[in-house]
Design an enzyme around this catalytic site. Structure first.
Site, PDB file in Angstrom:
ATOM      1  N   SER A  71       0.871  -1.091  -0.024  1.00  0.00           N
ATOM      2  CA  SER A  71      -0.048  -0.142  -0.025  1.00  0.00           C
ATOM      3  C   SER A  71       0.839   1.281  -0.033  1.00  0.00           C
ATOM      4  O   SER A  71       0.572   2.016   0.560  1.00  0.00           O
ATOM      5  CB  SER A  71      -1.031   0.024   1.128  1.00  0.00           C
ATOM      6  OG  SER A  71      -1.632  -1.025   1.275  1.00  0.00           O
ATOM      7  N   GLU A 125     -18.148   5.061 -13.514  1.00  0.00           N
ATOM      8  CA  GLU A 125     -17.025   5.524 -12.654  1.00  0.00           C
ATOM      9  C   GLU A 125     -15.647   5.081 -13.229  1.00  0.00           C
ATOM     10  O   GLU A 125     -14.802   5.448 -13.117  1.00  0.00           O
ATOM     11  CB  GLU A 125     -17.183   4.993 -11.368  1.00  0.00           C
ATOM     12  CG  GLU A 125     -17.011   3.537 -10.903  1.00  0.00           C
ATOM     13  CD  GLU A 125     -18.280   2.779 -11.123  1.00  0.00           C
ATOM     14  OE1 GLU A 125     -19.106   3.144 -11.717  1.00  0.00           O
ATOM     15  OE2 GLU A 125     -18.225   1.409 -10.642  1.00  0.00           O
ATOM     16  N   GLY A 127       1.367   3.085  -2.683  1.00  0.00           N
ATOM     17  CA  GLY A 127       0.986   4.012  -3.817  1.00  0.00           C
ATOM     18  C   GLY A 127       1.729   3.656  -4.922  1.00  0.00           C
ATOM     19  O   GLY A 127       2.026   4.595  -5.763  1.00  0.00           O
ATOM     20  N   HIS A 179     -21.320   0.958 -15.219  1.00  0.00           N
ATOM     21  CA  HIS A 179     -20.299   1.534 -14.334  1.00  0.00           C
ATOM     22  C   HIS A 179     -19.599   2.839 -14.959  1.00  0.00           C
ATOM     23  O   HIS A 179     -18.700   2.782 -15.413  1.00  0.00           O
ATOM     24  CB  HIS A 179     -19.315   0.470 -13.640  1.00  0.00           C
ATOM     25  CG  HIS A 179     -19.863  -0.523 -13.028  1.00  0.00           C
ATOM     26  ND1 HIS A 179     -19.749  -0.532 -11.682  1.00  0.00           N
ATOM     27  CD2 HIS A 179     -20.377  -1.762 -13.232  1.00  0.00           C
ATOM     28  CE1 HIS A 179     -20.365  -1.437 -11.186  1.00  0.00           C
ATOM     29  NE2 HIS A 179     -20.611  -2.369 -12.422  1.00  0.00           N
ATOM     30  N   CYS A 197     -25.402   0.259 -11.175  1.00  0.00           N
ATOM     31  CA  CYS A 197     -25.388  -1.035 -11.016  1.00  0.00           C
ATOM     32  C   CYS A 197     -26.312  -1.637 -10.264  1.00  0.00           C
ATOM     33  O   CYS A 197     -27.660  -1.518 -10.245  1.00  0.00           O
ATOM     34  CB  CYS A 197     -24.123  -1.704 -11.073  1.00  0.00           C
ATOM     35  SG  CYS A 197     -23.882  -3.309 -11.841  1.00  0.00           S
ATOM     36  N   PRO A 227      14.974   0.140   6.576  1.00  0.00           N
ATOM     37  CA  PRO A 227      14.133  -0.820   5.799  1.00  0.00           C
ATOM     38  C   PRO A 227      14.415  -0.711   4.467  1.00  0.00           C
ATOM     39  O   PRO A 227      14.231  -1.805   3.747  1.00  0.00           O
ATOM     40  CB  PRO A 227      12.818  -0.433   6.353  1.00  0.00           C
ATOM     41  CG  PRO A 227      12.776   0.326   7.610  1.00  0.00           C
ATOM     42  CD  PRO A 227      14.242   0.853   7.315  1.00  0.00           C
TER      43      PRO A 227
HETATM   44  N1  GLN Z   1     -25.376  -8.104  -8.138  1.00  0.00           N
HETATM   45  C1  GLN Z   1     -26.069  -7.482  -9.357  1.00  0.00           C
HETATM   46  C2  GLN Z   1     -25.827  -8.055 -10.586  1.00  0.00           C
HETATM   47  O1  GLN Z   1     -25.062  -9.188 -10.769  1.00  0.00           O
HETATM   48  C3  GLN Z   1     -25.144  -5.996  -9.432  1.00  0.00           C
HETATM   49  C4  GLN Z   1     -23.645  -6.139  -9.827  1.00  0.00           C
HETATM   50  C5  GLN Z   1     -22.937  -4.973  -9.511  1.00  0.00           C
HETATM   51  O2  GLN Z   1     -23.472  -4.115  -8.796  1.00  0.00           O
HETATM   52  N2  GLN Z   1     -21.912  -4.817 -10.384  1.00  0.00           N
HETATM   53  O3  GLN Z   1     -26.589  -7.968 -11.716  1.00  0.00           O
END
Ligand code: GLN
Length: 550
Positions: free
Chosen positions: A14, A509, A16, A507, A381, A190
């Protein structure tokens, strides 16, 4: 001839390493070089797709549907080089490939061994990225030097200079210099031990990047240089950043890292172009507004479980010159305490993706609260699936509505298994994965945010909106704002009579960048900002205004 940079880590995990590797990639790209990035992970899973977020943090999905390590998210946020299946290898994948070759008889009767067969397979996966158009391949090695499972990878990268010429290869080692309060001193031992371990394997690092909490000064870096057999100017301190991870590249430039890499690898490049990026960092450091967003999820205490979501929220904040304070809320806790208490004072509510039914009822309560109290809501999702369930139960009056993921007995499976998933037995890499086209409904908030009629976004799910209920939903006000091109799969829903209520099956993001925030995150934060302004008493000139930064 492409050059290769290997980034290893020592002392602790961790540190980075992913962020530092991505920053190096950014600096080289901004000198006009073509860069490819790659991560090698020593664990045995074939990919992180089968791992719990508690174990591994977020699973980062690429356009081609590969489920990869979250460090690839840093690569995509910091650089523009293409990432695909070849960008992330694990021990599991390497062994799987070697064992399959052995079963096909491709080793022609030889004994198959870690050296040379596994190491050759690793080398091939690295060298495959060095296509003629690529100037630099940056390969980050997961784990910490000294881990047993990392040894074949270290052995493979040790051999690479022998294969392609040592002038084409550079080893960068990242370590920690802890500050001991009791001794009031930074400790270099270290780091010395970690480099010693690398040298025992046969790798002499060219550059050491030492992570520190506070500046350690030349005295210490010179000492590290001497004991680690590295040039003084090649020991670079990377001090923890006060404001944002996006300051890391700037800190590395100040220590001359990009210059040093180009010199050592004999790369002739154009000047480093950072003006726009420096302007971004300036904006990050000087926000004009503030909003609070609640993220209601199940892996809240794990810092990395919703990594890209937190980053995307920040990017939208950068766009609006706004400091976004994220309140991480455990869905089960919300179930116990109720939304009125746990969501008091927030300007927006986001429910992210997830699997399994723990916390579902808390998420549904949060969504009901957002819908009824007109708080901006963004569902992603599983968050979208919960929004559909909530609407079915509380608006359509289908009291036991559910997803068939959580209840096989429900009378109203408003979320059900995708047709293509019905015969699936194998868990790894079998979801609906990667980039899928989606057609937007004109006139919706989503279409307005994107400003185009067709988009491509990344998916990772097995369940979907049940089309049998589509009419009932739309008639009651839950609009379908986007579908698959043939109209069969509902990808986006939104509420018409609400300030901002958008939920997506994909998604978003995974496609947001610090200088190019995702349109839906921008829309969500803008709505939250408007709510914040409204609540703090109108929008006269004394009050913060929504002022997009570009
Ligand atoms: N569990 C849900 C599905 O498989 C949503 C999946 C998720 O949020 N990535 O459809």
């Amino acid at each position: 001839m492409s050059r290769h940079i290997f980034v290893t880590g020592g002392v602790v995990s961790s540190l980075g390493k992913g962020l530092t590797s991505a920053s190096i990639g950014m600096l080289l790209e901004r000198r006009g070089l073509k860069v490819r990035m790659q991560k090698l992970d020593p664990y045995l899973n074939v990919d992180p797709g089968t791992m719990s977020p508690y174990q591994h943090g977020e699973v980062y999905v690429l356009d081609d549907g590969s489920e990869t390590d979250l460090d690839l998210g840093h690569y995509e946020r910091f650089t523009s080089g293409i990432l695909n299946r070849d960008s992330n290898y694990t021990t599991g994948q390497i062994y799987l490939s070697v064992i399959e070759k052995e079963r096909r008889g491709e080793y022609l009767g030889r004994t198959v061994q870690v050296v040379p067969h596994i190491t050759d397979e690793i080398k091939a996966s690295i060298l495959a990225l060095a296509t003629p158009d690529v100037d630099v391949v940056i390969t980050e090695l997961g784990g910490t030097v000294g881990d047993i499972e990392g040894l074949p990878f270290l052995e493979a990268i040790r051999q690479i200079p022998l294969d392609i010429g040592k002038e084409n290869v550079m080893f960068i080692h990242l370590t920690l210099v802890p500050y001991l309060k009791a001794a009031r001193e930074a400790k270099t031992k270290p780091t010395q031990h970690s480099v010693q371990q690398l040298r025992e394997i046969g790798i002499q690092p060219d550059i050491l990047i030492v992570r520190t909490e506070r500046p350690i000064g030349r005295e210490h870096t010179d000492k590290i240089a001497l004991f680690c057999n590295v040039e003084k100017k090649a020991v670079i301190e990377e001090v923890d950043k006060e404001f944002s991870i996006y300051e890391v590249p700037i800190g590395l430039i100040e220590h001359g890292l990009d210059e040093l890499i180009c010199q050592k690898l004999h790369l002739s490049t154009g000047p480093l172009k950072m003006d726009d990026y420096r302007a971004l960092v300036h904006r990050i450091r000087n926000p004009r507004n503030e909003v609070t967003i609640a993220v209601v999820g199940k892996y809240i205490e794990h810092r990395d479980a919703y990594k890209s979501i937190y980053e995307s929220i920040d990017h939208a904040g950068f766009h609006h010159s706004t400091q976004v304070i994220v309140k991480r809320i455990e869905a089960e806790e919300l179930e116990r305490q109720g939304p009125e208490i746990m969501l008091k004072g927030v300007d927006g509510i986001l429910v992210p993706g997830g699997f399994g039914m723990r916390g579902i009822e808390g998420k549904i309560q949060a969504i009901q609260f957002a819908r009824e109290c007109e708080i901006p809501f963004f569902g992603i999702c599983l968050g979208m699936q919960c929004a559909v369930i909530e609407f079915a139960r509380n608006v359509l009056g289908l009291a036991d509505a559910n997803s068939s993921e959580f209840s096989s007995e429900t009378q109203h499976p408003v979320i059900c298994l995708l047709e293509a998933q019905k015969g699936v037995r194998y868990k790894g890499g079998t979801m609906r994965l990667g980039a899928q086209p989606c057609v937007l409904t004109p006139g919706t908030r989503t279409a307005e945010a994107y400003g185009v009629s067709e988009i491509s976004e990344r998916h990772r799910h097995r369940y979907e909106f049940n089309p049998e209920y589509r009419r009932e939903f739309t008639e009651a006000g839950l609009q379908v704002a986007g579908t698959s091109p043939n109209g069969s799969l509902v990808e986006i829903v939104e509420l018409a009579n609400h300030p901002w209520f958008v939920a997506v099956q994909y998604h978003p993001e995974f496609k947001s960048q610090p200088h190019n925030a995702h349109p839906l995150f921008k829309g969500f934060i803008e709505a939250a900002l408007l709510r914040h302004q409204h609540r703090s008493g109108g929008t006269n000139s004394e009050r913060p205004q929504v002022r997009p930064m570009n």
